[in-house]
Design a protein around this motif. Sequence first.
Motif, PDB file in Angstrom:
ATOM      1  N   ASP A 160     -71.750-107.034  37.777  1.00  0.00           N
ATOM      2  CA  ASP A 160     -72.617-106.866  36.627  1.00  0.00           C
ATOM      3  C   ASP A 160     -72.821-108.214  35.963  1.00  0.00           C
ATOM      4  N   ASP A 161     -71.796-109.040  36.087  1.00  0.00           N
ATOM      5  CA  ASP A 161     -71.906-110.376  35.527  1.00  0.00           C
ATOM      6  C   ASP A 161     -72.603-111.316  36.493  1.00  0.00           C
ATOM      7  N   LEU A 162     -72.207-111.221  37.757  1.00  0.00           N
ATOM      8  CA  LEU A 162     -72.616-112.283  38.662  1.00  0.00           C
ATOM      9  C   LEU A 162     -73.596-111.905  39.738  1.00  0.00           C
ATOM     10  N   ASP A 163     -73.794-110.614  39.943  1.00  0.00           N
ATOM     11  CA  ASP A 163     -74.687-110.277  41.023  1.00  0.00           C
ATOM     12  C   ASP A 163     -76.079-110.840  40.833  1.00  0.00           C
ATOM     13  N   PRO A 164     -76.589-110.876  39.600  1.00  0.00           N
ATOM     14  CA  PRO A 164     -77.914-111.460  39.443  1.00  0.00           C
ATOM     15  C   PRO A 164     -77.974-112.882  39.969  1.00  0.00           C
ATOM     16  N   GLN A 342     -61.884 -91.609  34.774  1.00  0.00           N
ATOM     17  CA  GLN A 342     -62.471 -92.857  34.252  1.00  0.00           C
ATOM     18  C   GLN A 342     -63.162 -93.629  35.367  1.00  0.00           C
ATOM     19  N   LEU A 343     -62.553 -93.635  36.567  1.00  0.00           N
ATOM     20  CA  LEU A 343     -63.212 -94.351  37.667  1.00  0.00           C
ATOM     21  C   LEU A 343     -64.537 -93.667  38.027  1.00  0.00           C
ATOM     22  N   HIS A 344     -64.548 -92.337  38.043  1.00  0.00           N
ATOM     23  CA  HIS A 344     -65.790 -91.609  38.337  1.00  0.00           C
ATOM     24  C   HIS A 344     -66.859 -91.982  37.298  1.00  0.00           C
ATOM     25  N   TYR A 345     -66.423 -92.046  36.053  1.00  0.00           N
ATOM     26  CA  TYR A 345     -67.346 -92.416  34.960  1.00  0.00           C
ATOM     27  C   TYR A 345     -67.921 -93.828  35.194  1.00  0.00           C
ATOM     28  N   MET A 346     -67.047 -94.774  35.547  1.00  0.00           N
ATOM     29  CA  MET A 346     -67.496 -96.170  35.754  1.00  0.00           C
ATOM     30  C   MET A 346     -68.563 -96.227  36.853  1.00  0.00           C
ATOM     31  N   VAL A 347     -68.325 -95.486  37.931  1.00  0.00           N
ATOM     32  CA  VAL A 347     -69.259 -95.526  39.062  1.00  0.00           C
ATOM     33  C   VAL A 347     -70.637 -95.038  38.602  1.00  0.00           C
ATOM     34  N   PHE A 348     -70.650 -93.933  37.880  1.00  0.00           N
ATOM     35  CA  PHE A 348     -71.943 -93.391  37.448  1.00  0.00           C
ATOM     36  C   PHE A 348     -72.621 -94.326  36.441  1.00  0.00           C
ATOM     37  N   CYS A 349     -71.834 -94.880  35.529  1.00  0.00           N
ATOM     38  CA  CYS A 349     -72.416 -95.820  34.549  1.00  0.00           C
ATOM     39  C   CYS A 349     -73.114 -96.970  35.274  1.00  0.00           C
ATOM     40  N   TYR A 356     -75.729 -93.754  31.504  1.00  0.00           N
ATOM     41  CA  TYR A 356     -74.698 -92.740  31.270  1.00  0.00           C
ATOM     42  C   TYR A 356     -73.640 -93.257  30.289  1.00  0.00           C
ATOM     43  N   GLY A 357     -73.530 -94.563  30.166  1.00  0.00           N
ATOM     44  CA  GLY A 357     -72.531 -95.157  29.274  1.00  0.00           C
ATOM     45  C   GLY A 357     -72.241 -96.566  29.740  1.00  0.00           C
ATOM     46  N   LYS A 358     -71.355 -97.239  29.009  1.00  0.00           N
ATOM     47  CA  LYS A 358     -70.998 -98.605  29.362  1.00  0.00           C
ATOM     48  C   LYS A 358     -69.837 -98.547  30.356  1.00  0.00           C
ATOM     49  N   ALA A 359     -69.936 -99.320  31.424  1.00  0.00           N
ATOM     50  CA  ALA A 359     -68.938 -99.216  32.508  1.00  0.00           C
ATOM     51  C   ALA A 359     -67.663 -99.987  32.188  1.00  0.00           C
ATOM     52  N   THR A 360     -67.107 -99.730  31.021  1.00  0.00           N
ATOM     53  CA  THR A 360     -65.841-100.358  30.650  1.00  0.00           C
ATOM     54  C   THR A 360     -64.949 -99.276  30.044  1.00  0.00           C
ATOM     55  N   VAL A 361     -63.658 -99.559  29.995  1.00  0.00           N
ATOM     56  CA  VAL A 361     -62.738 -98.586  29.413  1.00  0.00           C
ATOM     57  C   VAL A 361     -63.106 -98.380  27.944  1.00  0.00           C
ATOM     58  N   GLU A 362     -63.426 -99.464  27.289  1.00  0.00           N
ATOM     59  CA  GLU A 362     -63.857 -99.416  25.888  1.00  0.00           C
ATOM     60  C   GLU A 362     -65.113 -98.542  25.739  1.00  0.00           C
ATOM     61  N   GLY A 363     -66.045 -98.711  26.673  1.00  0.00           N
ATOM     62  CA  GLY A 363     -67.285 -97.926  26.656  1.00  0.00           C
ATOM     63  C   GLY A 363     -66.983 -96.434  26.771  1.00  0.00           C
ATOM     64  N   TYR A 364     -66.013 -96.112  27.627  1.00  0.00           N
ATOM     65  CA  TYR A 364     -65.591 -94.711  27.811  1.00  0.00           C
ATOM     66  C   TYR A 364     -65.002 -94.177  26.500  1.00  0.00           C
ATOM     67  N   TYR A 365     -64.090 -94.941  25.901  1.00  0.00           N
ATOM     68  CA  TYR A 365     -63.466 -94.489  24.648  1.00  0.00           C
ATOM     69  C   TYR A 365     -64.527 -94.254  23.583  1.00  0.00           C
TER      70      TYR A 365
END
Length: 723
Positions: A160-164, A342-349, A356-365
């Motif tokens: 997300d940071d470096l792929d671009p 949480q991992l399932h959530y990150m993948v979908f984000c 769907y949300g921010k792909a971080t633990v903080e985003g989940y909380y």
Amino acid sequence: MGTKPDTYTLPLYFLTPRSSIHISQNVSLKFRFSFPPPPPVPIWVQVSGFSTSVRSYPVADGWQAPPADTASLNSGKGEGPSFQIPPRCAAWAAVSAATREVRSIGEARLRIPGLRGLLGPPRSTPVSDPAASAPRTPARWAFRLSQEPPQTGTANVSPDDLDPLGLCPQGFQLNERGRPDMDLDAVTKQSVLHAKPDGLILQYGTAGFRTKAEHLDHVMFRMGLLAVLRSKQTKSTIGVMVTASHNPEEDNGVKLVDPLGEMLAASWEEHATCLANAEEQHLPRVLVDISEKAAVDLHQDAFVVIGRDTRPSSERLSQSVIDGVTVLGGQFYDYGLLTTPQLHYMVFCRNSNGQYGKATVEGYYQKLSSAFVELTKQAFCRGDDHRTLKVDCANGIGALKLAEMKHYFSPGLSVQLFNDGTKGKLNHLCGADFVKSHQKPPQGIEMRANERCCSFDGDADRIVYYYHDADGQFHLIDGDKIATLISSFLKELLLEIGDGLSLGVVQTAYANGSSTRYLEEVMKVPVYCTKTGVKHLHHKAQEFDIGVYFEANGHGTVLFSKAAETKIKQLAKESEDEKRKAAKMLENIIDLFNQTIGDAISDMLVIEAILALKGLTVQQWDALYTDLPNRQLKVKVADRQVISTTDAERQVVKPPGLQEAINDLVKKYRLSRAFVRPSGTEDIVRVYAEADSQENTDSLAYEVSLAVFQLAGGIGERPQRGF
Ligand SMILES: CC(=O)N[C@H]1[C@@H](OP(=O)(O)O)O[C@H](CO)[C@@H](O)[C@@H]1O
């Protein structure tokens, strides 16, 4: 590009192929930052974490030692100073580390002024989005971080940071026709380090592979390989979770998470089984077979996110997954410790571009807790003082995550954690599976009469509630009763918005007969039964506008169709008064559920919100219906696959005679039911029985176990009467 930052932080890792290393006093690790072709703007680099010196030298000369006269900046511990790399230069950083065992040794920060203007569009696009197949705008330049000597390690970067920046895929070579091919020699070499034990055959079961941790190294490596192929095929981020959920601490397991955060597609489960069981010399052929059968585009970049639970073996095994990912040229991000949901959530984000949300633990909380706070505002204004919940965390990852999260939703709800992993063993005499199957409280929790308590399992994807009444009698509130509470709340809200949205409940054969009767006959909600395993329930639930699915063991969630979500959002904006209020509640409930998979934390917040809003005590909830006495037993057999079943696993087809024997036994008791099926997560056959009294239930369960033992090749001790 939105508001992309122009600063990127990279963890600096020193990875060996096998595991972490020991860095002795004053050993220098050298990292090189290269930008081929050179960046068109100066780049600022900052290396922090340890004593560092940073130098730059011209790119044109390739990877030679930096010129002697290059500036050197010694920073001491902590934040390193910034150092500017002029255009057409690369940077070289030497990091001295003191004696300690490490994997992550610090951070490199790159600031690239004007980055936004330099880059093409971001990569992550939802799999269903037609734009996903559009060609990517080539990035202007690539970034690569490596170590000296280069073969000792790799860098872990977040795409997300470096792929671009267009990270070049590694591990691929051109074949004769000029198409990229897998570097099968490299795979073979690495695979030797993750050798498959002779004769070991494993199956991708109910929730991936599970067995004793010491037998799983090769499976982990190979699932890293498979995740790369699946990511290329779906053009999406794929997840790999290292956990054995409710199994004992000595076990471990792995499962892949598909682009929308759901379980791996069935056809790929077969690929997983083939790959895991291939003998060493056949591994290259099996990889080629899979990529051909599944029409994998090897040109495509691959990206894999990895999570793990707190088992002692999980860190080492997730390193093996990383080895598999990197040898096939995949990029990865290792989230480290996560709950499975949480991992399932990150993948979908990630695959929904953050929708769907921010792909971080903080985003989940934040996502869950703000939906909870919003939903419960009204109830907590009434000054309800019963909002304290005791949570048994099974000595697992749920404890760490809930401890981090609880500040987000207090003071509305205050949770007290027990079995938080500081003393006891994972899932041992505690956790949702123990409570459900033994129908008694976990050890290590202090319960007072009528106090609401709940238990998570080892990776926090299941939850059950329970309490002791004033007479000291234990009451279990399992997944069926959770589904009933949630469905009745949703049904009321749907009646208020009056928009004809369909609601259905999905269960398995393990659902208590009373729950099915209550849902169908009292609540008039359609109920469906699928095979065990959330993937089956999940797919069935997708057929409704609102699909509630729960296994009796407390694993479940609610799915809202796109059409239902749109309708609800529209009503929450446009309609009036009561209707609008109901739609707003539904809107918050949508955000509060983890729709990718059953999630103990999310379900707990939903349940607590409903109890608060309805002003229900745990006893009132429990009184919705009375469970039929039930019993689950396990029988050891030589080969559990000798049993095959039909009718959502309620009838045995093979071995001959077993179903007839079960039918005869069931006839002996009132209100009775029994079935058997081979477990997909343990090397046993499960027996389930229900009847009018606990005594009859236990007799029926025992007699059916004996029939399994006799007719399906039982081994070890014969089943005994009495529990
Ligand atoms: C009776 C029971 O609870 N079975 C569990 C258990 O599967 P088995 O295939 O029964 O071992 O683990 C699965 C994964 O967690 C879960 O989905 C399922 O409900």
